[in-house]
Design an enzyme around this catalytic site. Structure first.
Site, PDB file in Angstrom:
ATOM      1  N   LYS A   1       3.285  10.001   8.378  1.00  0.00           N
ATOM      2  CA  LYS A   1       2.660   9.511   9.606  1.00  0.00           C
ATOM      3  C   LYS A   1       3.367   9.969  10.876  1.00  0.00           C
ATOM      4  O   LYS A   1       3.173  11.094  11.331  1.00  0.00           O
ATOM      5  CB  LYS A   1       2.518   7.996   9.541  1.00  0.00           C
ATOM      6  CG  LYS A   1       1.469   7.515   8.527  1.00  0.00           C
ATOM      7  CD  LYS A   1       1.189   6.044   8.639  1.00  0.00           C
ATOM      8  CE  LYS A   1       0.167   5.568   7.625  1.00  0.00           C
ATOM      9  NZ  LYS A   1      -1.200   6.033   7.915  1.00  0.00           N
TER      10      LYS A   1
ATOM     11  N   PHE B   1       0.865  -1.191   0.000  1.00  0.00           N
ATOM     12  CA  PHE B   1       0.000   0.000   0.000  1.00  0.00           C
ATOM     13  C   PHE B   1       0.894   1.231   0.000  1.00  0.00           C
ATOM     14  O   PHE B   1       1.707   1.417   0.905  1.00  0.00           O
ATOM     15  CB  PHE B   1      -0.934   0.030   1.212  1.00  0.00           C
ATOM     16  CG  PHE B   1      -1.873   1.210   1.186  1.00  0.00           C
ATOM     17  CD1 PHE B   1      -3.050   1.148   0.454  1.00  0.00           C
ATOM     18  CD2 PHE B   1      -1.568   2.383   1.862  1.00  0.00           C
ATOM     19  CE1 PHE B   1      -3.914   2.238   0.398  1.00  0.00           C
ATOM     20  CE2 PHE B   1      -2.424   3.469   1.813  1.00  0.00           C
ATOM     21  CZ  PHE B   1      -3.594   3.406   1.090  1.00  0.00           C
TER      22      PHE B   1
ATOM     23  N   ASP C   1       9.422   2.540   1.078  1.00  0.00           N
ATOM     24  CA  ASP C   1       8.299   3.296   1.629  1.00  0.00           C
ATOM     25  C   ASP C   1       8.233   3.021   3.126  1.00  0.00           C
ATOM     26  O   ASP C   1       7.835   1.941   3.561  1.00  0.00           O
ATOM     27  CB  ASP C   1       7.013   2.851   0.927  1.00  0.00           C
ATOM     28  CG  ASP C   1       5.747   3.469   1.507  1.00  0.00           C
ATOM     29  OD1 ASP C   1       5.797   4.050   2.605  1.00  0.00           O
ATOM     30  OD2 ASP C   1       4.695   3.344   0.856  1.00  0.00           O
TER      31      ASP C   1
END
Length: 381
Positions: free
Chosen positions: A236, A122, A207
């Site tokens: 995040k 994702f 990532d």
């Protein structure tokens, strides 16, 4: 009737306040928050140092264009790249934006357009990041995807070898697939990626939107894998709850991102940078990271001891923990919420635990007690 688009499967809880690992709803009910806003609130809710940093900066300057110099951005960039292979940073607003920047940089530097990604990955919901994502449900209804991404099974060395050709610009991966079920890269697969990138002149993009900034017990999760990325993406936990993303890259890539090649209006704004610098100053302290490692080991040991192996398996690294179950976990998460524990799924059969990095052993004990009471309750099995 709501005036909001219905693109979120919202829970019926209205959270209004948070402190540390606890949040409170509009009715005053207390919840132990083991979601951290999905790995975002790295220092817990309303951490005094973050509140102070945001308040202080808000009284000076909220926004200025990236047309002007920013010593504060320079300082944060240095904090993120020191003791790493990276020497450059680009600031944006989110993980998807960071991944978009990484895709653009890889294609522009190499002059190639094929990027290899992995099933169950994702990378975000913008068009480039969505095309890179290895989950078909994310792409449904949007027509042709951005070219060209080749998606192959994760941890499959043979499939990776077969996918490599002269058009491949980069291999893009998460070293732990958070949304995809908390699956970690194997040492053999990491070694294969590293070898192929060096042999073929392919860039390695890691990532770390979910795994970075101390979540797995080190500054960055790739440090535990043997990989040497060319590009790293963050978001995040970097802002501790304030929107900010970052892309880090090697010096050799700097020429490809000259003036006018890429940009953002709000990326690296003074408020976000002030908060992120405070987060990094706390999290990158060696004693803080050691505590994260100790608490992670404690939580994993407690979970493994109490959950029967024939029904559950515990995986992940640091304070990114997945409990794989032999059944749909949605009822468990709903019941946990009713019992004052907030959790999130990672696919249909995995419960994800993402407490703030500041969680205490006592809070871990409470969370495990509430969770196991549900998982081992006969009426729910």
């Amino acid at each position: 009737m709501s005036t909001l688009f219905n693109n979120y499967a919202r829970r019926s809880v209205h959270l209004v306040k948070g402190k540390g690992t606890y949040v409170y709803d509009a009715n005053g009910k207390e919840y132990l928050d083991f979601t951290s806003g999905i790995a975002v609130v790295s220092l817990g809710h309303a951490h005094p140092s973050i509140v102070q940093a945001l308040t202080k900066q808000s009284e000076k300057l909220w926004h200025t264009s990236n047309l002007f110099e920013s010593p504060e951005q320079e300082k944060l960039a240095h904090s993120l790249v020191q003791h790493t292979p990276f020497s450059k940073a680009f600031f944006c607003n989110s993980g998807a934006e960071a991944n978009e920047a990484a895709i653009k940089l890889a294609r522009k530097h190499t002059g190639k357009h094929v990027i290899i990604t992995f099933e169950q990955s994702f990378h975000g919901r913008t068009f480039g990041a969505m095309a890179a994502t290895g989950q078909e449900k994310v792409k449904q209804g949007y027509g042709p995807m951005l070219e060209t991404f080749i998606t192959i099974p994760f941890n499959d060395c043979t499939a990776l070898e077969q996918a490599i050709d002269e058009d491949v610009a980069a291999i893009m991966l998460e070293v732990i697939q958070g949304e995809g079920g908390v699956h970690a890269i194997t040492p053999q697969f990491a070694s294969t990626i590293q070898r192929l990138c060096k042999e073929k002149g392919i860039l390695c993009i890691v990532d770390e939107v979910q795994t970075g900034i101390g979540r797995t017990g080190t500054r960055y999760a790739y440090e535990q894998t043997g990989l040497e990325p060319d590009i790293l993406t963050l978001a995040k936990g970097l802002g501790g709850g304030f929107p900010i993303g970052a892309m880090l890259g090697h010096e050799k890539l700097a020429e490809a991102f000259g003036p006018g090649t890429h940009g953002t209006t709000f990326g690296g704004n003074p408020l976000a940078v002030a908060v992120a610098q405070t987060v990094v100053d706390h999290v990158f302290d060696e004693s803080f990271l050691k505590e994260v490692q100790q608490k992670a080991a404690y939580m994993k040991q407690k979970l493994t001891a109490v959950l029967p192996a024939e029904r559950f398996s515990v995986r992940g690294k640091g304070l990114l923990v997945g409990i794989a179950c032999t059944e749909d976990v949605a009822p468990f998460i709903q019941q946990a919420e009713q019992n004052g524990l907030l959790l999130v799924q990672a696919g249909q059969d995995v419960i994800r635990l993402l407490p703030p990095l500041t969680v205490t052993n006592e809070e871990i004990d409470v969370a495990i007690e509430r969770l196991t009471a549900i998982l081992l309750e006969p009426s729910l099995t």
